[in-house]
Design a protein around this motif. Structure first.
Motif, PDB file in Angstrom:
ATOM      1  N   UNK A 191       6.898  10.248   6.754  1.00 10.99           N
ATOM      2  CA  UNK A 191       7.345  10.002   5.200  1.00 10.99           C
ATOM      3  C   UNK A 191       8.312   9.136   5.290  1.00 10.99           C
ATOM      4  N   UNK A 192       9.267   8.685   6.267  1.00  8.56           N
ATOM      5  CA  UNK A 192      10.320   7.527   5.888  1.00  8.56           C
ATOM      6  C   UNK A 192       9.399   6.077   5.738  1.00  8.56           C
ATOM      7  N   UNK A 193       8.317   6.023   5.959  1.00  4.49           N
ATOM      8  CA  UNK A 193       7.778   5.049   6.219  1.00  4.49           C
ATOM      9  C   UNK A 193       6.986   4.659   4.639  1.00  4.49           C
ATOM     10  N   UNK A 194       6.851   5.579   3.849  1.00  3.07           N
ATOM     11  CA  UNK A 194       6.481   5.321   2.590  1.00  3.07           C
ATOM     12  C   UNK A 194       7.359   4.984   1.250  1.00  3.07           C
ATOM     13  N   UNK A 195       8.477   4.392   1.807  1.00  7.15           N
ATOM     14  CA  UNK A 195       9.381   4.122   0.920  1.00  7.15           C
ATOM     15  C   UNK A 195       8.677   3.170  -0.390  1.00  7.15           C
ATOM     16  N   UNK A 196       9.189   3.171  -1.440  1.00  7.02           N
ATOM     17  CA  UNK A 196       8.620   2.745  -2.480  1.00  7.02           C
ATOM     18  C   UNK A 196       7.289   3.117  -3.243  1.00  7.02           C
ATOM     19  N   UNK A 197       6.697   3.944  -2.732  1.00  7.73           N
ATOM     20  CA  UNK A 197       5.296   4.413  -3.050  1.00  7.73           C
ATOM     21  C   UNK A 197       5.756   5.417  -4.355  1.00  7.73           C
ATOM     22  N   UNK A 198       4.795   5.461  -5.339  1.00  8.60           N
ATOM     23  CA  UNK A 198       5.086   6.374  -6.391  1.00  8.60           C
ATOM     24  C   UNK A 198       4.497   7.704  -6.330  1.00  8.60           C
ATOM     25  N   UNK A 199       4.494   8.492  -7.260  1.00 11.74           N
ATOM     26  CA  UNK A 199       3.463   9.793  -6.781  1.00 11.74           C
ATOM     27  C   UNK A 199       2.321   9.561  -7.021  1.00 11.74           C
ATOM     28  N   UNK A 200       1.517   8.739  -8.307  1.00 10.20           N
ATOM     29  CA  UNK A 200       0.379   8.697  -8.173  1.00 10.20           C
ATOM     30  C   UNK A 200      -0.180   7.729  -6.951  1.00 10.20           C
ATOM     31  N   UNK A 201       0.592   6.918  -6.624  1.00  2.00           N
ATOM     32  CA  UNK A 201       0.171   6.051  -5.244  1.00  2.00           C
ATOM     33  C   UNK A 201       0.009   6.945  -4.200  1.00  2.00           C
ATOM     34  N   UNK A 202       0.970   7.834  -3.970  1.00  2.00           N
ATOM     35  CA  UNK A 202       1.062   8.677  -2.772  1.00  2.00           C
ATOM     36  C   UNK A 202      -0.111   9.495  -2.915  1.00  2.00           C
ATOM     37  N   UNK A 203      -0.664  10.015  -4.329  1.00  2.00           N
ATOM     38  CA  UNK A 203      -1.576  11.204  -4.301  1.00  2.00           C
ATOM     39  C   UNK A 203      -3.012  10.268  -4.098  1.00  2.00           C
ATOM     40  N   UNK A 204      -3.063   9.187  -4.474  1.00  2.00           N
ATOM     41  CA  UNK A 204      -4.241   8.342  -4.197  1.00  2.00           C
ATOM     42  C   UNK A 204      -4.544   7.924  -2.928  1.00  2.00           C
ATOM     43  N   UNK A 205      -3.319   7.735  -1.875  1.00  2.00           N
ATOM     44  CA  UNK A 205      -3.495   7.672  -0.612  1.00  2.00           C
ATOM     45  C   UNK A 205      -4.086   8.765  -0.207  1.00  2.00           C
ATOM     46  N   UNK A 206      -3.337   9.877  -0.706  1.00  2.00           N
ATOM     47  CA  UNK A 206      -3.765  11.253   0.042  1.00  2.00           C
ATOM     48  C   UNK A 206      -5.492  11.484  -0.015  1.00  2.00           C
ATOM     49  N   UNK A 207      -5.776  11.314  -1.143  1.00  2.00           N
ATOM     50  CA  UNK A 207      -7.395  11.517  -1.700  1.00  2.00           C
ATOM     51  C   UNK A 207      -8.045  10.510  -1.041  1.00  2.00           C
ATOM     52  N   UNK A 208      -7.785   9.115  -0.693  1.00  2.00           N
ATOM     53  CA  UNK A 208      -8.750   8.212   0.103  1.00  2.00           C
ATOM     54  C   UNK A 208      -8.690   8.862   1.570  1.00  2.00           C
ATOM     55  N   UNK A 209      -7.745   9.373   2.072  1.00  6.52           N
ATOM     56  CA  UNK A 209      -7.999   9.812   3.603  1.00  6.52           C
ATOM     57  C   UNK A 209      -8.615  11.003   3.279  1.00  6.52           C
ATOM     58  N   UNK A 210      -8.433  11.891   2.385  1.00  7.97           N
ATOM     59  CA  UNK A 210      -9.458  13.340   2.541  1.00  7.97           C
ATOM     60  C   UNK A 210     -10.783  13.108   2.147  1.00  7.97           C
ATOM     61  N   UNK A 211     -11.106  12.058   1.257  1.00 11.40           N
ATOM     62  CA  UNK A 211     -12.811  11.803   0.947  1.00 11.40           C
ATOM     63  C   UNK A 211     -13.343  11.247   2.265  1.00 11.40           C
ATOM     64  N   UNK A 212     -12.654  10.785   3.253  1.00  8.74           N
ATOM     65  CA  UNK A 212     -13.469  10.701   4.470  1.00  8.74           C
ATOM     66  C   UNK A 212     -13.649  11.660   5.359  1.00  8.74           C
ATOM     67  N   UNK A 213     -13.195  13.089   5.096  1.00  5.79           N
ATOM     68  CA  UNK A 213     -13.291  14.085   6.031  1.00  5.79           C
ATOM     69  C   UNK A 213     -14.815  14.616   5.605  1.00  5.79           C
ATOM     70  N   UNK A 214     -15.409  15.292   6.979  1.00  6.22           N
ATOM     71  CA  UNK A 214     -16.919  15.492   6.920  1.00  6.22           C
ATOM     72  C   UNK A 214     -17.048  16.718   5.680  1.00  6.22           C
ATOM     73  N   UNK A 215     -16.156  17.615   5.390  1.00  6.39           N
ATOM     74  CA  UNK A 215     -16.412  18.794   4.359  1.00  6.39           C
ATOM     75  C   UNK A 215     -15.705  18.371   3.287  1.00  6.39           C
TER      76      UNK A 215
END
Length: 607
Positions: free
Chosen positions: A182-206
């Motif tokens: 979490x300490x490495x995500x400094x400067x990231x807005x809420x929309x950017x953090x949610x988008x990074x979350x979805x980018x990782x999640x869409x690569x999951x098999x299920x």
């Protein structure tokens, strides 16, 4: 439950639940599903409506509100109020390219996050921790060590239960792991953090897969998976790896007849796949999802509609505007931080200057006091220097005097020593002479004894002669007078040999009585003849007595002189020692004073 179908009621209440909120809507009795859905989308501000739907639960099956039928005519639980869930029905292939609105992105983020936490989508522990760090960034913003202390994630649900139970780690340990990311995500807005979350999640098999239990043509239980890319067949024990896949690009159509589904591929040489489902409601849902996902697949490959282009342009402008706003806010924040730092620096500098001024004032006061003290000390030191100079001069004079005294005393001492040596030498000579005289006196005594012995012999002879009858009286008288004269001389010799040099003893006659003065004088006259007879004896006795008397006098004088010399030498030694001690004491005192005061030391050096 109260029935909502009342003749006198013209409207009813519908409660729409989102994953982070819920809202109540008033609907008219004749509204269709599409009217309610549009009203909800307008209220929420969702323009990408094609991804969403209103779902409800019928027994153990999820159903979706039909858009072309009236709400009250559909087979839904008649609760008061009616409850629907606003959820994503179809998933995009690429969230970064297809999701335009922030609200759409946020709703997808909430839904995918819930599916991961409910273990509907499998996620590895490492990916779970990373996704949790983005979720924390989206909720709490930038990490602040002061604000986000250990324990601030205690009430947050961030990891699946299966992941937590997989490792023997405490909640604090998991929080430290998440916080490190979490300490490495400094400067990231809420929309950017949610988008990074979805980018990782869409690569999951299920991710985005709807599973349905079916039977293949061999009547074996399998699972049908419907997602944005196509249809997949899974083993019931493994929902991650598909046994067989049918992408939408390779499917000609999907036919449904009663309980039988037929998937016809575009490739005519490929085998037609058939599967069976015994539940009518599930079959309709499968068909609905297949049609919807296929339409979405085809829509992505067509030119965007004017509405979508407008939405993307507006979204792009909005993102650019927000980017500019963020940059402006970042600059302002940076300027504010710089101003605050400058203010803090100025305050610190002001405080430092005030402190320096205070210290300088204190130092000035101390220096003034020190200057006064130094002036007083200088005056005192000057006086002391004068006194010490005077004392030094006196001491120098005293030292010179002591040196002169010492030199004089040394000369006197040497003269005394010389005199003592001479006196000792004289005494030694006198002692030798005395010894010689004693030897001579012993010799004279011996001769005197011989003379006395001869006298006694003569007396004895005279007595013998006197006893003869024929001896005349004159002869006897002459002999007797001679004997008396000899006796007188003997007495005088004996008297002369006395140490004290006293008077000679009285004369005694031949008859043994003491003679009177006349008799003595007569005897002396008669003895003159005997004196003339023996002049050497008389002269020798007188010289012996005289020399002995002189020797005794000289001895006494020499002893007195020796004693006086010794006394004077001792006195000179004592006086000299005391003079040296006094001079040394004064010199050491002046030296100590000179060491304590710098002025006298300078004086002595110049002196």
């Amino acid at each position: 439950m109260m029935s909502l179908r009342r003749k006198h009621a013209k409207s009813f209440v519908v409660r729409v639940t989102m994953l982070d909120a819920e809202r109540d809507f008033t609907c008219e009795l004749g509204w269709k599903g599409q009217e309610l859905f549009d009203h909800v989308c307008r209220t929420l501000g969702v323009r990408e409506w094609w991804y969403f739907g209103l779902s409800y639960q019928v027994k153990d099956t999820v159903a979706w509100l039909k858009m072309d039928k009236k709400i009250m005519a559909q087979d839904i639980p008649k609760d008061d109020p009616l409850t629907f869930h606003f959820l994503a029905k179809f998933y995009p292939e690429s969230v970064a390219e297809e999701l335009v609105q922030e609200i759409t992105q946020h709703l997808f983020f909430l839904q995918v996050k819930k599916q991961i936490l409910d273990e509907e989508i499998f996620c590895s522990p490492e990916a779970s921790v990373l996704l949790a760090s983005y979720a924390v960034q989206a909720k709490f913003g930038d990490y602040d060590r002061i604000v986000h202390k250990l324990g601030f994630l205690t009430q947050e649900e961030l990891l699946p239960k299966k992941v937590i139970n997989q490792y023997q780690m405490t909640a604090q340990m998991w929080e430290e792991r998440i916080t490190s990311w979490y300490s490495n995500h400094r400067g990231m807005t809420r929309d950017e953090a949610e988008m990074e979350y979805l980018k990782i999640a869409q690569d999951l098999n299920m991710y985005g897969v709807n599973y349905f239990p079916i039977k293949d043509k061999k009547s074996l239980d399998v699972l049908l998976g419907v997602d944005a890319l196509g249809l997949k067949i899974y083993d019931p024990s493994d929902r991650q790896n598909a046994k067989e896949s049918f992408p939408w690009s390779g499917i000609k159509n999907v036919q449904y007849s009663d309980k039988e589904f037929t998937i016809k591929p575009l490739d005519k040489s490929a085998e037609v796949f058939k599967f069976y489902s015994s539940k009518q409601r599930v079959n309709k849902l499968i068909l609905h999802l297949c049609i919807g996902n296929h339409d979405m697949f085809m829509r992505r490959r067509k030119v965007d509609t004017m509405e979508l282009q407008q939405m993307k342009a507006q979204a792009k402008e909005g993102r650019a505007r927000k980017q500019l706003e963020r940059q402006r806010l970042a600059r302002e924040q940076q300027l504010r931080q710089d101003a605050e730092r400058a203010k803090e620096e100025l305050e610190r500098r002001l405080f430092q200057l005030q402190e320096e001024a205070r210290l300088a004032n204190e130092a000035l006061v101390r220096s003034e006091e020190t200057a006064e003290l130094l002036a007083e000390k200088a005056a005192i030191a000057e006086e002391e220097a004068k006194l010490l100079a005077q004392k030094a001069a006196e001491a120098e004079q005293e030292v010179q005097r002591q040196r002169l005294t010492a030199m004089k005393g040394e000369q006197e001492r040497r003269a005394m020593e010389q005199q003592v040596r001479e006196t000792e030498h004289m005494a030694l000579q006198l002692a030798k002479q005395s010894e010689q005289r004693l030897k001579e006196a012993e010799q004279l005594k011996k001769e005197l004894e011989d003379a006395r012995e001869s006298e006694r012999h003569s007396k004895h002879r005279l007595q013998e002669l006197a006893s003869l009858p024929n001896m005349s009286g004159s002869i006897v008288g002459a002999l007797h007078g001679s004997m008396e004269a000899s006796g007188t001389i003997t007495g005088q010799s004996s008297a002369g040999s006395a140490p004290g040099g006293g008077a000679p003893s009285a004369s005694i006659g031949s008859d043994g009585r003491r003679l009177s003065g006349a008799e003595v004088a007569e005897s002396r006259r008669h003895s003159q003849t005997s004196d003339y007879r023996d002049p050497d004896m008389k002269r020798l006795s007188m010289e012996i007595e005289r020399e002995r008397f002189e020797y005794m006098e000289k001895s006494r004088n020499l002893q007195e002189q020796l004693r006086e010399l010794k006394t004077e030498i001792e006195a000179l030694k004592v006086e000299e020692s005391e003079g040296y001690d006094r001079a040394e004491q004064r010199y050491s005192t002046l030296t100590r004073l000179a060491m304590r005061s710098p002025c006298p030391q300078t004086y002595y050096e110049s002196y």
